[in-house]
Design a protein around this motif. Structure first.
Motif, PDB file in Angstrom:
ATOM      1  N   ARG A 156      69.113  71.272  17.208  1.00 23.40           N
ATOM      2  CA  ARG A 156      67.400  71.150  17.856  1.00 23.40           C
ATOM      3  C   ARG A 156      67.746  69.788  18.873  1.00 23.40           C
ATOM      4  N   LEU A 157      68.336  68.797  18.644  1.00 26.18           N
ATOM      5  CA  LEU A 157      68.400  67.863  19.695  1.00 26.18           C
ATOM      6  C   LEU A 157      69.113  68.363  20.916  1.00 26.18           C
ATOM      7  N   LEU A 158      70.317  69.058  20.785  1.00 24.28           N
ATOM      8  CA  LEU A 158      70.961  69.415  21.916  1.00 24.28           C
ATOM      9  C   LEU A 158      70.001  70.381  22.751  1.00 24.28           C
ATOM     10  N   HIS A 159      69.376  71.299  21.992  1.00 21.73           N
ATOM     11  CA  HIS A 159      68.213  72.344  22.696  1.00 21.73           C
ATOM     12  C   HIS A 159      67.202  71.614  23.537  1.00 21.73           C
ATOM     13  N   LEU A 160      66.922  70.553  22.702  1.00 19.04           N
ATOM     14  CA  LEU A 160      65.695  69.465  23.545  1.00 19.04           C
ATOM     15  C   LEU A 160      66.466  68.870  24.869  1.00 19.04           C
ATOM     16  N   PHE A 161      67.684  68.465  24.796  1.00 17.74           N
ATOM     17  CA  PHE A 161      68.156  67.654  26.097  1.00 17.74           C
ATOM     18  C   PHE A 161      68.524  68.735  26.958  1.00 17.74           C
ATOM     19  N   LEU A 162      69.028  70.018  26.631  1.00 13.58           N
ATOM     20  CA  LEU A 162      69.330  70.972  27.798  1.00 13.58           C
ATOM     21  C   LEU A 162      68.004  71.380  28.353  1.00 13.58           C
ATOM     22  N   ARG A 163      66.958  71.587  27.757  1.00 19.77           N
ATOM     23  CA  ARG A 163      65.810  71.853  28.224  1.00 19.77           C
ATOM     24  C   ARG A 163      65.082  70.935  29.390  1.00 19.77           C
ATOM     25  N   ARG A 164      65.549  69.781  28.900  1.00 22.59           N
ATOM     26  CA  ARG A 164      64.822  68.623  29.644  1.00 22.59           C
ATOM     27  C   ARG A 164      66.065  67.503  30.315  1.00 22.59           C
ATOM     28  N   ALA A 165      67.235  68.393  30.893  1.00 17.00           N
ATOM     29  CA  ALA A 165      68.324  67.914  31.213  1.00 17.00           C
ATOM     30  C   ALA A 165      67.827  67.095  32.748  1.00 17.00           C
ATOM     31  N   GLY A 166      68.452  65.951  32.695  1.00 20.92           N
ATOM     32  CA  GLY A 166      68.022  64.875  33.906  1.00 20.92           C
ATOM     33  C   GLY A 166      66.791  63.895  33.530  1.00 20.92           C
ATOM     34  N   GLN A 167      66.076  64.300  32.626  1.00 25.40           N
ATOM     35  CA  GLN A 167      64.732  63.414  32.314  1.00 25.40           C
ATOM     36  C   GLN A 167      65.345  62.569  31.372  1.00 25.40           C
ATOM     37  N   VAL A 168      64.401  61.382  31.403  1.00 25.79           N
ATOM     38  CA  VAL A 168      64.659  60.314  30.275  1.00 25.79           C
ATOM     39  C   VAL A 168      63.711  60.545  29.235  1.00 25.79           C
ATOM     40  N   LEU A 169      64.181  60.519  27.904  1.00 21.54           N
ATOM     41  CA  LEU A 169      63.647  60.872  26.900  1.00 21.54           C
ATOM     42  C   LEU A 169      63.484  59.675  26.101  1.00 21.54           C
ATOM     43  N   SER A 170      62.248  59.114  25.723  1.00 24.83           N
ATOM     44  CA  SER A 170      62.103  57.942  24.934  1.00 24.83           C
ATOM     45  C   SER A 170      62.567  58.276  23.419  1.00 24.83           C
ATOM     46  N   GLN A 171      62.907  57.469  22.699  1.00 19.37           N
ATOM     47  CA  GLN A 171      63.166  57.682  21.051  1.00 19.37           C
ATOM     48  C   GLN A 171      61.852  58.235  20.462  1.00 19.37           C
ATOM     49  N   ALA A 172      60.660  57.924  21.010  1.00 20.62           N
ATOM     50  CA  ALA A 172      59.383  58.489  20.389  1.00 20.62           C
ATOM     51  C   ALA A 172      59.293  59.842  20.885  1.00 20.62           C
ATOM     52  N   ASP A 173      59.903  60.383  22.176  1.00 14.12           N
ATOM     53  CA  ASP A 173      59.692  61.664  22.665  1.00 14.12           C
ATOM     54  C   ASP A 173      60.727  62.478  21.644  1.00 14.12           C
ATOM     55  N   LEU A 174      61.858  61.702  21.182  1.00 14.20           N
ATOM     56  CA  LEU A 174      62.736  62.764  20.379  1.00 14.20           C
ATOM     57  C   LEU A 174      62.367  62.863  18.871  1.00 14.20           C
ATOM     58  N   ILE A 175      61.879  61.777  18.650  1.00 11.96           N
ATOM     59  CA  ILE A 175      61.236  61.665  17.136  1.00 11.96           C
ATOM     60  C   ILE A 175      60.074  62.816  17.019  1.00 11.96           C
TER      61      ILE A 175
END
Length: 218
Positions: A156-175
């Motif tokens: 799930r984490l990798l899927h999120l990173f790939l969908r938003r590659a190049g964007q800065v994701l805060s810890q709050a976004d990930l949580i």
């Protein structure tokens, strides 16, 4: 995947939430129309499961409200109302599926998965970044052509990173994307998960930006 369950029956809401979490979903629960209408990120949910009989208003009106606001999140109506008129009205209001209570839990999950497959079929299935490839439908990942075993949360984490590659994701976004409100939501949990994922795909793919968050490098 995160689901929003809109259900005013506390016992049914609790039992259904527990079973959905057991099937791998992160579940948020709203018990009224007003609570669901004010939900801050309904457009980021994988799907909404919506009861029509809410204590402070109509579930159909809530559905129309979301569609008028151009919320495109898939919405499954789950209700005791089973007449063909109810089904037609619900589907015409913008529901993606209509399920009548009582329903076997396995059927509900199958309908959700079918809905996700239909969603994915209208877009490119595989997500690629260099020699890394993720298939959301089969929930599989390959690295340089070899299968890469990942835990459910790592996927799930990798899927999120790939969908938003190049964007800065805060810890709050990930949580918020990975965990339901009543799950463990500590920042060190995310750090441990990112550490495990880095060891499997390469540390250089995920950059830490101090005070800001993380970025998956394209």
């Amino acid at each position: 995947m995160r689901l929003l369950l809109v259900e005013d029956d506390p016992e049914l809401g609790r039992r259904l939430s527990e079973r959905l979490r057991g099937a791998g979903f992160a579940v948020e629960l709203a018990t009224s129309r007003s609570e669901a209408e004010d939900w801050p990120d309904v457009d980021r949910m994988a799907a909404v499961i919506l009861d029509l009989g809410l204590p402070d208003g109509s579930g159909l009106d809530l559905l129309r409200h979301w569609r008028n606001r151009r919320v495109e999140t898939p919405i499954v109506i789950l209700t005791a109302r089973g007449s063909w008129q109810d089904k037609v009205e619900g589907l015409n209001a913008g529901a993606d599926d209509f399920v009548v209570k009582p329903v076997r839990f396995e059927e509900l999950v199958a309908r959700l998965n079918a809905l996700f497959r239909r969603q994915q079929s209208s877009r490119a299935t595989d997500i690629e970044a260099g020699d890394l490839k993720l298939d959301p439908l089969s929930r599989s990942v390959t690295l340089a052509g070899a299968a890469l075993p990942l835990s459910r949360q790592e996927f799930r984490l990798l899927h999120l990173f790939l969908r938003r590659a190049g964007q800065v994701l805060s810890q709050a976004d990930l949580i918020d994307d990975l965990y339901a409100l009543d799950d463990e939501r500590e920042s060190n949990t995310v750090e441990v998960l990112i550490g495990r994922l880095r060891r499997k795909i390469g540390r250089e793919r995920i950059t830490t930006l101090r005070g800001m968050g993380y970025r998956f490098e394209k």
